[in-house]
Structure formats: C-alpha cells, structure tokens
Enzyme design. Structure first.
Site, PDB file in Angstrom:
ATOM      1  N   THR A  13      34.559  42.661  17.785  1.00 24.31           N
ATOM      2  CA  THR A  13      34.690  41.245  18.121  1.00 24.31           C
ATOM      3  C   THR A  13      36.125  40.803  17.872  1.00 24.31           C
ATOM      4  O   THR A  13      36.904  41.503  17.210  1.00 24.31           O
ATOM      5  CB  THR A  13      33.752  40.376  17.266  1.00 24.31           C
ATOM      6  N   TYR A  25      31.366  39.439   0.457  1.00 25.15           N
ATOM      7  CA  TYR A  25      30.605  39.513   1.707  1.00 25.15           C
ATOM      8  C   TYR A  25      29.360  40.382   1.514  1.00 25.15           C
ATOM      9  O   TYR A  25      28.257  40.021   1.940  1.00 25.15           O
ATOM     10  CB  TYR A  25      31.492  40.089   2.809  1.00 25.15           C
ATOM     11  N   ASP A  48      28.512  22.811  10.309  1.00 26.79           N
ATOM     12  CA  ASP A  48      28.888  23.633   9.169  1.00 26.79           C
ATOM     13  C   ASP A  48      27.582  23.975   8.469  1.00 26.79           C
ATOM     14  O   ASP A  48      26.962  23.117   7.837  1.00 26.79           O
ATOM     15  CB  ASP A  48      29.826  22.867   8.228  1.00 26.79           C
ATOM     16  N   VAL A  49      27.154  25.225   8.564  1.00 26.64           N
ATOM     17  CA  VAL A  49      25.826  25.573   8.058  1.00 26.64           C
ATOM     18  C   VAL A  49      25.731  25.485   6.541  1.00 26.64           C
ATOM     19  O   VAL A  49      24.620  25.483   5.988  1.00 26.64           O
ATOM     20  CB  VAL A  49      25.397  26.981   8.526  1.00 26.64           C
ATOM     21  N   ASP A  85      27.913  25.821  16.093  1.00 29.01           N
ATOM     22  CA  ASP A  85      29.129  26.504  15.655  1.00 29.01           C
ATOM     23  C   ASP A  85      30.037  25.522  14.930  1.00 29.01           C
ATOM     24  O   ASP A  85      30.052  24.328  15.244  1.00 29.01           O
ATOM     25  CB  ASP A  85      29.874  27.098  16.855  1.00 29.01           C
ATOM     26  N   ASN A 134      23.298  33.429  12.531  1.00 28.07           N
ATOM     27  CA  ASN A 134      24.414  34.341  12.783  1.00 28.07           C
ATOM     28  C   ASN A 134      25.724  33.856  12.176  1.00 28.07           C
ATOM     29  O   ASN A 134      26.634  34.657  11.956  1.00 28.07           O
ATOM     30  CB  ASN A 134      24.583  34.530  14.302  1.00 28.07           C
ATOM     31  N   LYS A 187      25.497  39.029   1.971  1.00 28.36           N
ATOM     32  CA  LYS A 187      24.580  39.594   2.951  1.00 28.36           C
ATOM     33  C   LYS A 187      23.351  40.222   2.279  1.00 28.36           C
ATOM     34  O   LYS A 187      22.259  40.231   2.852  1.00 28.36           O
ATOM     35  CB  LYS A 187      25.306  40.610   3.827  1.00 28.36           C
TER      36      LYS A 187
END
Length: 266
Positions: free
Chosen positions: A204, A169, A75-76, A49, A102, A173
């Site tokens: 969430t 976004y 940090d992906v 994360d 995710n 995706k």
C-alpha cells in the site's frame, strides 16, 4: 480484480445485496479495496476515514459505478465521532449489517525511545477504535434483530514478530484479536459473527512510505521467509474480508484468518 459493478461478484454466497456495510480507514489501501469489492458484491457502503475529503471522493467514485455509497470523516479513537459515523450511516441507509474495522495508526517507533504519547495513540486508534466501532455496530444489529458480521483487520504481527520498531503496533493488534474472540462468544446468541483478518506485508502507499522512512529489519524481511513470495495486494486482503462478511462464512466466528503468503507457517 473487480471493477466495482455489482455483476462482478455473481455467486450468491459472496453477495452482500440489501446489506449496509461500514468500512473504516476506507479512503486508501486495504480499506479502499474492500469498499470497492463490497460495492461490487451489492452492498451499500459507508466509507469512514480520518481524511474526510478522501472518504467523500472514494464514495463518489463508487457512486459512478451505480453503487450506493457515502463518505464520512471519523476519528475512530473518538467516541463521539464514532457515534456520529453510525448515526449518519443509519439515517442514510438504515440498520448496519456489516462492520469492517480497518482504520489503523501505523507509525513506527524505537521501543526504548518511544514517547508514551505514541504508545497511547497507537492503542487508541487500533484497539479502542475497534472496540468503539464494534459496540456501535452491535447496538444497531441487536436493535434490528437480524444478526450481522464484523470483520476486524488485525495483523500477523499480533501473533509473530515481523519487523522492528513495531512493538506498540504488535500489542495493539493482539488486542484486536482478543476483542474478536471475546465478542464472537458474547454476541453469538444475537446472530452476530465476529472474525479477524491478519494481513502480512501488503503493498500500500502507507507501507511504501514507511519503507522509505525507516530502516526496518525482522523475520518477514528475510529472503525466502514468505513461501508464496512477494507482498499482498490490497485486493488479496479485501477478498478475505468479503468471505468473512458474506453468507459463505455463515458458520465461522471467532477466527483469525492470516493472509500472509504463508509467513506464519513458513
């Protein structure tokens, strides 16, 4: 709902015993629910994360249930950080058997006013991050020679407009789903299955913060548009992720599973 004890997922086709799973964005929301469920299914869990402190705390909570878990800041969108995540995971638990992509960047922006930097950040996290983590996982899986499972968390927004201020976004995706289909074919001969989950609206903390900040409109907000009503719980999406990661789905690859209360068919 599971409590995090391995006995809570007794059916062997849904078990992940002796498997190591990396889950990104796993310190909150869908990722955290997935980490808990994977731990309950017997997996060794690596919590990646951007919030490293929260990742460590989540791993510590899982360890208290008797599960094996570690938390790592990552940090992906950063290739070196992704490589470090996998190096730490492999040094602790060995080869990687399951990857759940995710981690996401979910900021909203008006299409006409969006700074290009905002567009770039969205694709860097959601699409480039998915690519970088997939590549690192596939290297590990190929080296071990036992195959593996990758589950990418996409969105129903990849295939159907849901809300306003979401163009970057949606595009990011859609890229995740394209990567999923490509990799499913490219790496099938290695025994690596690649699928995606497409959540609809999910309750969430992040989504609640967005709702309180933006006046969003769109099809998914229309009364009666979701046949099953309401929003997903994070655990609803986590269950679908476990299915695609576990032996129960051993003949499934290249698919996108919508967890959306029927939005896409409503």
């Amino acid at each position: 709902m599971t409590t995090g004890k391995p006995s809570d997922v007794p059916n062997p086709v849904f078990r992940l015993d002796d498997r190591t799973a990396i889950i990104t964005g796993a310190a909150s929301g869908i990722g955290k629910a997935t980490a808990r469920l994977f731990a309950a299914a017997g997996a060794r869990v690596v919590i990646g994360d951007l919030n490293g402190e929260a990742a460590v705390e989540t791993a510590a909570d899982l360890a208290q249930t008797g599960s094996q878990a570690i938390g790592v800041a990552v940090d992906v969108a950063d290739e070196a950080a992704v490589d470090e995540l996998f190096a730490v995971a492999q040094s602790k638990f060995g080869a990687i058997d399951v990857l759940v992509n995710n981690a996401a960047y979910r900021a909203k922006a008006d299409f006409m006013e969006m700074p290009v930097e905002e567009w770039d950040r969205m694709l860097a996290v959601c699409t480039r991050g998915t690519f970088l983590c997939m590549r690192a996982a596939i290297r590990s899986m190929r080296a071990e020679g036992n195959g593996g499972a990758i589950v990418n968390v996409s969105s129903v927004s990849a295939v159907h407009t849901t809300i306003s201020h979401n163009g970057h976004y949606d595009a990011a995706k859609a890229g995740v789903d394209a990567l999923t289909r490509y990799a499913a074919v490219e790496f099938a001969e290695d025994g690596i299955r690649v699928n995606s989950v497409q959540p609809g609206g999910t309750d969430t903390e992040g989504s609640r913060n967005i709702d309180s900040t933006f006046d969003l409109r769109g099809p998914i907000r229309l009364p009666g548009r979701v046949p099953l009503g309401g929003r997903n719980r994070p655990e609803d999406v986590a269950s679908a992720i476990l299915f695609l990661a576990a032996p129960a789905s051993s003949r499934i690859t290249g698919q996108a599973l919508a967890v959306d209360g029927g939005f896409l068919v409503g």
